[in-house]
Design an enzyme around this catalytic site. Structure first.
Site, mmCIF file in Angstrom:
data_model
loop_
_atom_site.group_PDB
_atom_site.id
_atom_site.type_symbol
_atom_site.label_atom_id
_atom_site.label_comp_id
_atom_site.label_asym_id
_atom_site.label_seq_id
_atom_site.Cartn_x
_atom_site.Cartn_y
_atom_site.Cartn_z
ATOM 1 N N GLU A 1 0.833 -1.204 0.000
ATOM 2 C CA GLU A 1 0.000 0.000 0.000
ATOM 3 C C GLU A 1 0.868 1.256 0.000
ATOM 4 O O GLU A 1 0.564 2.235 -0.677
ATOM 5 C CB GLU A 1 -0.907 0.018 1.234
ATOM 6 C CG GLU A 1 -1.945 -1.070 1.255
ATOM 7 C CD GLU A 1 -2.775 -1.025 2.507
ATOM 8 O OE1 GLU A 1 -3.955 -0.653 2.407
ATOM 9 O OE2 GLU A 1 -2.240 -1.341 3.599
ATOM 10 N N LYS B 1 -12.020 3.695 1.155
ATOM 11 C CA LYS B 1 -10.838 2.959 0.707
ATOM 12 C C LYS B 1 -11.329 1.755 -0.098
ATOM 13 O O LYS B 1 -11.338 0.618 0.378
ATOM 14 C CB LYS B 1 -9.998 2.533 1.917
ATOM 15 C CG LYS B 1 -8.643 1.972 1.555
ATOM 16 C CD LYS B 1 -7.818 1.720 2.816
ATOM 17 C CE LYS B 1 -6.475 1.121 2.474
ATOM 18 N NZ LYS B 1 -5.657 0.865 3.668
#
Length: 119
Positions: free
Chosen positions: A21, A98
């Site tokens: 990420e 997200k």
């Protein structure tokens, strides 16, 4: 209080607890509701007596694109605090989406919603 809403602000950030990420980044989507008293601005037709939502949108994108954090809770808090720097904003609701979270089962979205005020 009156409300000014911004929905679907998109920016690429490098937030998350996993190395992938942080390295690759991902798209985050932010929804805001700014609680303000619009009467002074409306009475005088004066932008300086309200909040300039275009400026707020740019600032939110800067936060998302800025310094990485582990948690979307932290990201939401940073966004809220940035919004509250505008004098006209008495309270803000922030939703951080997200949609590409690293989850191993099918899902549509992950969100955090927070409400912060000057008080």
């Amino acid at each position: 209080m009156d409300r000014v809403a911004l929905r679907g602000l998109k920016a690429r950030g490098h937030h998350g607890v996993f190395p992938r990420e942080r390295e690759e980044g991902q798209t985050f989507i932010v929804d805001l509701v700014l609680h303000i008293d619009t009467r002074p601005a409306a009475a005088d037709d004066d932008l300086t007596k309200t909040v300039h939502y275009g400026v707020v949108a740019e600032e939110v994108v800067e936060v998302v694109q800025g310094e990485p954090v582990d948690l979307i809770e932290t990201l939401a808090e940073r966004i809220a605090q940035r919004c509250l720097k505008h004098d006209a904003v008495a309270q803000v609701e922030v939703v951080v989406h997200k949609p590409d979270a690293p989850i191993t089962v099918p899902f549509d979205d992950v969100t955090i919603t927070i409400t912060r005020s000057r008080a």
